[in-house]
Design a protein around this motif. Sequence first.
Motif, mmCIF file in Angstrom:
data_model
loop_
_atom_site.group_PDB
_atom_site.id
_atom_site.type_symbol
_atom_site.label_atom_id
_atom_site.label_comp_id
_atom_site.label_asym_id
_atom_site.label_seq_id
_atom_site.Cartn_x
_atom_site.Cartn_y
_atom_site.Cartn_z
ATOM 1 N N ASN A 1 13.624 11.267 -6.274
ATOM 2 C CA ASN A 1 13.905 9.855 -6.533
ATOM 3 C C ASN A 1 13.553 8.985 -5.330
ATOM 4 O OD1 ASN A 1 15.092 10.312 -9.170
ATOM 5 N ND2 ASN A 1 16.728 11.317 -8.047
ATOM 6 N N LEU A 2 12.768 7.951 -5.602
ATOM 7 C CA LEU A 2 12.330 7.013 -4.573
ATOM 8 C C LEU A 2 13.228 5.790 -4.577
ATOM 9 C CD1 LEU A 2 10.197 6.146 -2.442
ATOM 10 C CD2 LEU A 2 8.870 5.181 -4.344
ATOM 11 N N HIS A 3 13.606 5.346 -3.383
ATOM 12 C CA HIS A 3 14.434 4.157 -3.205
ATOM 13 C C HIS A 3 13.758 3.216 -2.219
ATOM 14 C CE1 HIS A 3 17.853 6.331 -5.063
ATOM 15 N NE2 HIS A 3 17.300 7.358 -4.464
ATOM 16 N N LEU B 1 0.835 -1.200 0.000
ATOM 17 C CA LEU B 1 0.000 0.000 0.000
ATOM 18 C C LEU B 1 0.871 1.251 0.000
ATOM 19 C CD1 LEU B 1 -2.657 1.653 0.425
ATOM 20 C CD2 LEU B 1 -2.205 1.396 2.877
ATOM 21 N N VAL B 2 1.816 1.317 0.911
ATOM 22 C CA VAL B 2 2.671 2.498 1.024
ATOM 23 C C VAL B 2 3.463 2.691 -0.267
ATOM 24 C CG1 VAL B 2 4.608 3.543 2.272
ATOM 25 C CG2 VAL B 2 2.747 2.428 3.539
ATOM 26 N N LYS B 3 4.025 1.623 -0.797
ATOM 27 C CA LYS B 3 4.803 1.734 -2.027
ATOM 28 C C LYS B 3 3.938 2.265 -3.173
ATOM 29 C CE LYS B 3 7.833 -0.873 -5.114
ATOM 30 N NZ LYS B 3 8.517 -2.167 -5.329
ATOM 31 N N SER B 4 2.752 1.736 -3.333
ATOM 32 C CA SER B 4 1.904 2.188 -4.431
ATOM 33 C C SER B 4 1.526 3.654 -4.277
ATOM 34 C CB SER B 4 0.659 1.309 -4.571
ATOM 35 O OG SER B 4 -0.209 1.478 -3.483
ATOM 36 N N GLU B 5 1.305 4.098 -3.054
ATOM 37 C CA GLU B 5 0.970 5.500 -2.813
ATOM 38 C C GLU B 5 2.181 6.410 -3.020
ATOM 39 O OE1 GLU B 5 -2.071 6.794 -2.443
ATOM 40 O OE2 GLU B 5 -2.878 4.768 -2.633
ATOM 41 N N PHE C 1 13.068 8.866 -0.014
ATOM 42 C CA PHE C 1 13.046 9.843 -1.095
ATOM 43 C C PHE C 1 14.282 10.713 -0.963
ATOM 44 C CE2 PHE C 1 8.368 9.550 -2.016
ATOM 45 C CZ PHE C 1 8.480 9.486 -3.398
ATOM 46 N N PHE C 2 15.009 10.872 -2.069
ATOM 47 C CA PHE C 2 16.128 11.800 -2.141
ATOM 48 C C PHE C 2 15.696 12.880 -3.118
ATOM 49 C CE2 PHE C 2 20.203 13.459 -3.542
ATOM 50 C CZ PHE C 2 20.888 13.553 -2.343
ATOM 51 N N GLU C 3 15.576 14.096 -2.606
ATOM 52 C CA GLU C 3 14.973 15.187 -3.371
ATOM 53 C C GLU C 3 15.909 16.389 -3.425
ATOM 54 O OE1 GLU C 3 11.211 16.273 -1.553
ATOM 55 O OE2 GLU C 3 11.055 14.283 -0.644
ATOM 56 N N ASN C 4 15.903 17.090 -4.530
ATOM 57 C CA ASN C 4 16.610 18.364 -4.639
ATOM 58 C C ASN C 4 15.642 19.410 -5.152
ATOM 59 O OD1 ASN C 4 19.519 17.990 -3.932
ATOM 60 N ND2 ASN C 4 19.314 16.357 -5.439
ATOM 61 N N TRP C 5 15.652 20.549 -4.470
ATOM 62 C CA TRP C 5 14.745 21.649 -4.776
ATOM 63 C C TRP C 5 15.539 22.928 -4.995
ATOM 64 C CZ3 TRP C 5 9.622 20.845 -5.491
ATOM 65 C CH2 TRP C 5 9.142 19.587 -5.111
ATOM 66 N N GLU C 6 15.023 23.798 -5.842
ATOM 67 C CA GLU C 6 15.685 25.069 -6.117
ATOM 68 C C GLU C 6 15.746 25.957 -4.876
ATOM 69 O OE1 GLU C 6 13.892 26.952 -9.503
ATOM 70 O OE2 GLU C 6 14.378 25.272 -10.821
ATOM 71 N N SER C 7 14.743 25.847 -4.000
ATOM 72 C CA SER C 7 14.720 26.657 -2.773
ATOM 73 C C SER C 7 13.805 26.015 -1.735
ATOM 74 C CB SER C 7 14.214 28.072 -3.068
ATOM 75 O OG SER C 7 12.827 28.043 -3.359
ATOM 76 N N ARG C 8 13.964 26.439 -0.500
ATOM 77 C CA ARG C 8 13.100 25.944 0.576
ATOM 78 C C ARG C 8 11.657 26.398 0.359
ATOM 79 N NH1 ARG C 8 10.930 26.345 5.684
ATOM 80 N NH2 ARG C 8 11.291 24.466 6.939
#
Length: 97
Positions: free
Chosen positions: A41-43, A19-23, A54-61
């Motif tokens: 990116n999900l691992h 369930l969690v993975k599919s969501e 989740f490893f995420e990169n964002w332009e700003s907070r």
Amino acid sequence: MSKLTIVANIKAKADKVDLVKSELLKLIDTTRAEDGCISYNLHQDNDNPAHFLFFENWESRDLWQTHMNNTHLKEYMRATDGAVDVFTLNEMSEIEN
């Protein structure tokens, strides 16, 4: 505005992994299309399939905060209510050498 890296650890209850993975998978395309998303990116842990990252990169907070308040995250929270044992979130900055 400086780039923000997010590391989100999600540990599903043993009987709720699918369930969690599919969501979590539902979040990817929508999030990648958001303003400010550089990568999302999900691992899944090879030894513990209940552990997702989740490893995420964002332009700003600020742009990441907009993401955190979007409808698709609220829908994920409702769909996985009671299915997650641990959720940790780290806001990080890259050390440039």
